[in-house]
Write a protein that holds these residues in place. Structure first.
Motif, PDB file in Angstrom:
ATOM      1  N   GLN A  34       3.780   8.758  -4.818  1.00  0.00           N
ATOM      2  CA  GLN A  34       3.962   8.640  -3.584  1.00  0.00           C
ATOM      3  C   GLN A  34       4.784   7.584  -3.209  1.00  0.00           C
ATOM      4  O   GLN A  34       5.503   7.283  -1.994  1.00  0.00           O
ATOM      5  CB  GLN A  34       2.770   8.898  -2.783  1.00  0.00           C
ATOM      6  CG  GLN A  34       3.120   8.892  -1.144  1.00  0.00           C
ATOM      7  CD  GLN A  34       1.849   9.485  -0.235  1.00  0.00           C
ATOM      8  OE1 GLN A  34       2.039  10.350   0.347  1.00  0.00           O
ATOM      9  NE2 GLN A  34       0.746   8.972  -0.583  1.00  0.00           N
ATOM     10  N   LEU A  38       8.108   6.941  -1.332  1.00  0.00           N
ATOM     11  CA  LEU A  38       8.171   6.079   0.028  1.00  0.00           C
ATOM     12  C   LEU A  38       9.140   4.882  -0.171  1.00  0.00           C
ATOM     13  O   LEU A  38       9.843   4.710   0.879  1.00  0.00           O
ATOM     14  CB  LEU A  38       6.876   5.863   0.260  1.00  0.00           C
ATOM     15  CG  LEU A  38       6.794   5.117   1.849  1.00  0.00           C
ATOM     16  CD1 LEU A  38       7.036   5.865   3.002  1.00  0.00           C
ATOM     17  CD2 LEU A  38       5.258   4.807   2.059  1.00  0.00           C
ATOM     18  N   LEU A  41      12.763   6.287  -0.029  1.00  0.00           N
ATOM     19  CA  LEU A  41      13.170   6.485   1.433  1.00  0.00           C
ATOM     20  C   LEU A  41      13.341   5.400   2.222  1.00  0.00           C
ATOM     21  O   LEU A  41      14.084   5.415   2.938  1.00  0.00           O
ATOM     22  CB  LEU A  41      11.853   7.517   1.735  1.00  0.00           C
ATOM     23  CG  LEU A  41      11.967   8.913   1.257  1.00  0.00           C
ATOM     24  CD1 LEU A  41      10.579   9.926   1.855  1.00  0.00           C
ATOM     25  CD2 LEU A  41      13.229   9.759   1.386  1.00  0.00           C
ATOM     26  N   ILE A 161       4.199  11.260   3.165  1.00  0.00           N
ATOM     27  CA  ILE A 161       5.472  11.574   2.798  1.00  0.00           C
ATOM     28  C   ILE A 161       5.808  12.927   3.512  1.00  0.00           C
ATOM     29  O   ILE A 161       5.081  13.698   3.574  1.00  0.00           O
ATOM     30  CB  ILE A 161       6.188  11.364   1.546  1.00  0.00           C
ATOM     31  CG1 ILE A 161       5.517  12.378   0.449  1.00  0.00           C
ATOM     32  CG2 ILE A 161       6.130   9.888   0.875  1.00  0.00           C
ATOM     33  CD1 ILE A 161       6.042  12.293  -0.684  1.00  0.00           C
TER      34      ILE A 161
END
Length: 218
Positions: A34, A38, A41, A161
């Motif tokens: 995760q 993240l 992103l 997310i």
């Protein structure tokens, strides 16, 4: 998607169960993946999942935890300080104090740094302010940052997310499981991971939808 729902998919596509891959092991894998998603992103989208926080300045206190909850941020975007109540807000310029050749005692800091041009050094989970505040100011420190998500600890946990990327996180963890089972070599795992992240980037990166609207050189 909860971790329990993610595990149902994970164990199906990797042909595992709760004995061969325990919930506790998936928590660790999901947590790291995760964070990876993240970070990708936030690299692609300016301001994505950015948050801000203010906290009080204390007279004579140099170090401040950002955020004040103590959870390490993924990335600090900006820090501003107000050294006096009602005073001017100044952007803190981040630097590495270890690159400074002069002494770092309080007298030297007071002589060498000015409140109208503040600096900050990230030390562990704190930002150290230069110069050191000499007055108490309510909400005198502002920080813009991207919070690092907490690790998963229960099957009822849900990723922070967006939901459309939950399956991607599961697929990345599936690569870890398959590699641990000996089904993928390190090179193959790296290649599959790169392909999944490329799909993520292609979905998130801005794209031109109307070619006629693009300005062309004369």
């Amino acid at each position: 998607m909860t971790i329990a729902q993610a595990n149902t998919i994970l164990r199906l596509i990797t042909n595992t169960n709760s004995v061969t891959v325990s919930d506790a092991n998936t928590y660790r894998l999901y947590s790291e993946r995760q964070k990876q998603v993240l970070k990708t992103l936030t690299d692609l989208k300016e301001g994505y999942m950015e948050t801000t926080q203010s906290q009080d300045l204390a007279n004579g206190t140099q170090g401040y935890t950002i955020p004040s909850t103590g959870t390490l941020p993924l990335r600090i975007k900006r820090i501003e300080v107000q050294y006096a109540t009602g005073g001017t807000w100044r952007k803190v310029k981040l630097f590495d104090i270890n690159e400074r050749s002069a002494a770092n005692d309080t007298t030297s800091i007071s002589n060498d740094f000015a409140q109208d041009a503040p600096y900050g050094d990230i030390s562990g989970d704190k930002v150290m302010l230069y110069p050191i505040p000499n007055a108490a100011v309510t909400n005198g420190l502002k920080a813009w940052y991207i919070a690092l998500p907490a690790d998963f600890t229960a099957t009822t946990d849900t990723p922070v997310i967006p939901a459309e990327f939950h399956r991607l996180m599961v697929d990345l963890v599936a690569i870890d499981i398959r590699q641990m089972k000996g089904e993928l070599s390190t090179a193959q795992a790296i290649q599959e991971e790169a392909m999944l992240l490329q799909v993520l980037k292609s979905q998130v990166s801005p794209r031109v939808t109307d070619q006629d609207s693009v300005m062309k050189p004369l």
